[in-house]
Motif scaffolding. Structure first.
Motif, short mmCIF file in Angstrom:
data_model
loop_
_atom_site.label_atom_id
_atom_site.label_comp_id
_atom_site.label_asym_id
_atom_site.label_seq_id
_atom_site.Cartn_x
_atom_site.Cartn_y
_atom_site.Cartn_z
N ILE A 111 -41.73 -18.20 -69.65
CA ILE A 111 -40.82 -19.10 -69.01
C ILE A 111 -39.94 -18.61 -68.46
O ILE A 111 -39.56 -19.14 -67.48
CB ILE A 111 -39.78 -18.98 -70.55
N ALA A 112 -40.38 -17.35 -68.35
CA ALA A 112 -39.30 -17.17 -66.60
C ALA A 112 -39.95 -16.49 -65.82
O ALA A 112 -39.37 -17.11 -64.91
CB ALA A 112 -39.05 -15.16 -67.50
N GLN A 113 -41.72 -16.24 -65.94
CA GLN A 113 -42.41 -16.93 -64.97
C GLN A 113 -41.95 -18.20 -64.33
O GLN A 113 -42.12 -18.72 -62.74
CB GLN A 113 -43.71 -16.57 -65.21
N ASP A 114 -42.07 -19.44 -65.37
CA ASP A 114 -41.57 -21.01 -64.68
C ASP A 114 -40.65 -20.60 -64.40
O ASP A 114 -40.37 -21.65 -62.72
CB ASP A 114 -41.83 -21.76 -65.55
N THR A 115 -39.63 -20.31 -64.40
CA THR A 115 -37.59 -20.13 -63.98
C THR A 115 -38.29 -20.15 -62.59
O THR A 115 -37.34 -21.08 -61.91
CB THR A 115 -36.69 -20.02 -65.15
N ALA A 116 -38.81 -18.93 -62.57
CA ALA A 116 -38.81 -18.37 -60.35
C ALA A 116 -39.09 -18.84 -60.36
O ALA A 116 -39.00 -19.07 -58.73
CB ALA A 116 -38.65 -16.71 -61.47
N GLY A 117 -39.85 -19.15 -60.56
CA GLY A 117 -40.91 -20.33 -59.54
C GLY A 117 -40.81 -21.73 -59.02
O GLY A 117 -40.73 -21.68 -57.98
N ILE A 118 -39.78 -22.28 -60.17
CA ILE A 118 -39.44 -23.49 -59.32
C ILE A 118 -38.69 -22.83 -58.39
O ILE A 118 -37.57 -23.14 -58.18
CB ILE A 118 -38.75 -24.15 -60.77
N ALA A 119 -37.61 -22.00 -58.82
CA ALA A 119 -36.41 -21.17 -57.73
C ALA A 119 -36.93 -21.23 -56.43
O ALA A 119 -36.06 -21.59 -55.45
CB ALA A 119 -35.89 -20.60 -58.67
N THR A 120 -38.01 -20.23 -56.37
CA THR A 120 -38.88 -20.56 -55.14
C THR A 120 -39.42 -21.71 -54.32
O THR A 120 -38.97 -21.93 -53.00
CB THR A 120 -39.70 -19.32 -55.63
N GLU A 121 -39.31 -23.10 -54.84
CA GLU A 121 -39.63 -23.68 -54.46
C GLU A 121 -38.23 -24.47 -54.44
O GLU A 121 -38.49 -25.04 -53.06
CB GLU A 121 -40.65 -25.00 -55.45
N VAL A 122 -37.08 -24.40 -54.94
CA VAL A 122 -35.37 -25.51 -54.20
C VAL A 122 -35.43 -24.38 -53.52
O VAL A 122 -35.16 -24.82 -52.37
CB VAL A 122 -34.87 -24.61 -55.52
N GLU A 123 -35.52 -23.02 -53.28
CA GLU A 123 -34.98 -22.37 -52.18
C GLU A 123 -35.93 -22.80 -50.73
O GLU A 123 -35.85 -22.31 -49.43
CB GLU A 123 -35.37 -20.57 -52.05
N GLY A 124 -37.65 -22.77 -51.14
CA GLY A 124 -38.29 -23.43 -49.86
C GLY A 124 -38.19 -22.02 -48.97
O GLY A 124 -38.24 -20.62 -49.38
#
Length: 411
Positions: free
Chosen positions: A345-358
């Motif tokens: 879950i922590a990995q997926d959450t951080a992964g989505i965040a990097t997509e948001v930041e672009g």
């Protein structure tokens, strides 16, 4: 407040109030130095000194080691470490630097060590005066932990240790190591024994610690080389050849079987940082402008963020089950399940965040323009360590399938 469905006894309620009152008056000031996202990445003496002072203060106040016997440096209480954890989390305190000592070494020493060793080691472990590391993985023995080749040869009432450990978090600051090694080369599991080893005092005299620099630039990982290090037999935990069984105690606690002093490192409970939970991810999306609207306005992204929030909520409910004996049908089910899910879950959450930041996700911590201080991409890169540590996600699934669900073995 106590968790939903969790009622405190009168003793626990009194302890909760005293812990809350102390934290209101003694929560440490913000550090002058920048702290890493997790205690496993402490890199400087300044970071360590700040965090050790905090752990010592919390220990002196009775918030660390609460449930261990008084004669071993503990508080002699019943199920109060959980309450201290909850109150420290609510107060947004810093994490404890001695995370390996508190979460893995302490229960292992308590259950398997001689009385004299417990009384010698546990008080300074709880206070944070002695930092601990874990000597399990080796260059040729990662997921197959029982294949470790670091060897101890008996010499009277001492053992002479030679070998090579790797991925050893905090070894560069550690005073002590919990060490799984081989004392018999003719058998696999039954040839393993378990020791606690003083490494700080042996630097340059049988112990060499070398940093392993990660792609993040952090140096929390190390390799440790033993060359004819002599250790007293009294520092052996349990019987000769019982190292595998002792290691299972360590791994069960590493995977979440006990109440580790929070805020926990690397998971969604770590709210002393800006990141690693769905609420912080949603906040980031609301602040990030893309093509004239916020990232949170994207319906596909909203769906993914809500999935993370649902997974976190379910995970929190699952963790509460660990305190209900009737729901623990198998000793491995909840610790392994929780470790597997929390790390992913922590990995997926951080992964989505990097997509948001672009493109902004490429900015480093020191860049003032980095969103949330640059910690999201750091969390994402470090998250792979947590899906590997204590057994990879694939190993966790195999154990759950074979030993808990009773499915056919893979080999």
């Amino acid at each position: 407040m106590a968790e939903v469905g969790q009622m405190d006894t009168p003793e626990q309620a009194e302890f909760r109030q005293s812990a809350r009152a102390w934290l209101e008056d003694n929560r440490p000031a913000n550090p002058i130095v920048r702290l890493p996202l997790t205690p496993l990445e402490i890199m400087t003496e300044g970071q360590l000194s700040y965090l050790q002072a905090w752990q010592k203060a919390a220990y002196d106040a009775g918030l660390v080691g609460c449930d261990y016997p008084v004669e071993m440096g503990g508080g002699g209480k019943n199920d109060c470490q959980r309450i201290a954890n909850e109150e420290m989390l609510a107060a947004r305190t810093p994490y404890m630097p001695n995370v390996i000592g508190l979460g893995m070494a302490a229960p292992t020493v308590f259950y398997h060590g001689q009385e004299a060793v417990k009384q010698q080691l546990l008080p300074r472990l709880f206070s944070g005066e002695d930092i601990w590391c874990q000597g399990f993985s080796e260059p040729g023995a990662g997921s197959d932990l029982a294949s470790v080749q670091t060897f101890a040869e008996r010499k009277g009432d001492k053992w002479v240790i030679n070998g090579h450990k790797v991925w050893t978090s905090l070894a560069h600051f550690a005073d002590w190591m919990i060490l799984l090694l081989r004392t018999d080369k003719s058998v696999k599991h039954d040839g393993l024994s378990y020791f606690v080893v003083p490494i700080r005092s042996a630097l340059g005299k049988g112990v060499t610690v070398r940093p392993l620099i990660k792609m993040t630039g952090e140096t929390g990982f190390n390799e440790v080389i033993f060359e004819d290090l002599e250790v007293d037999d009294g520092y052996r935990l349990d019987e000769l050849g019982k190292g595998w069984q002792v290691a299972m105690t360590t791994l069960l606690h590493e995977r979440g079987a006990g109440d580790l002093v929070t805020p926990r490192s690397g998971g969604m409970k770590n709210k002393s940082s800006h990141v690693n939970n769905a609420s912080s991810l949603i906040s980031l999306a609301k602040r990030t402008i893309r093509s004239g609207s916020t990232a949170a306005d994207d319906p596909l992204l909203r769906d993914r963020m809500m999935q993370q929030l649902v997974r976190e909520t379910g995970m929190a409910a699952s963790q509460r089950r660990t305190r209900v004996t009737a729901l623990q049908d198998h000793p491995m089910r909840l610790p392994l399940q929780n470790k597997l899910l929390m790390s992913e879950i922590a990995q997926d959450t951080a992964g989505i965040a990097t997509e948001v930041e672009g493109a902004a996700a490429s900015l480093y911590l020191a860049d003032d323009a980095a969103p949330d201080g640059g910690q999201w991409p750091m969390a994402y890169m470090n998250s792979f360590g947590f899906t590997i540590a204590a057994g990879t996600s694939e190993v966790q699934k195999n154990i759950l399938g074979e030993r808990v669900l009773g499915m056919a073995k893979s080999k």
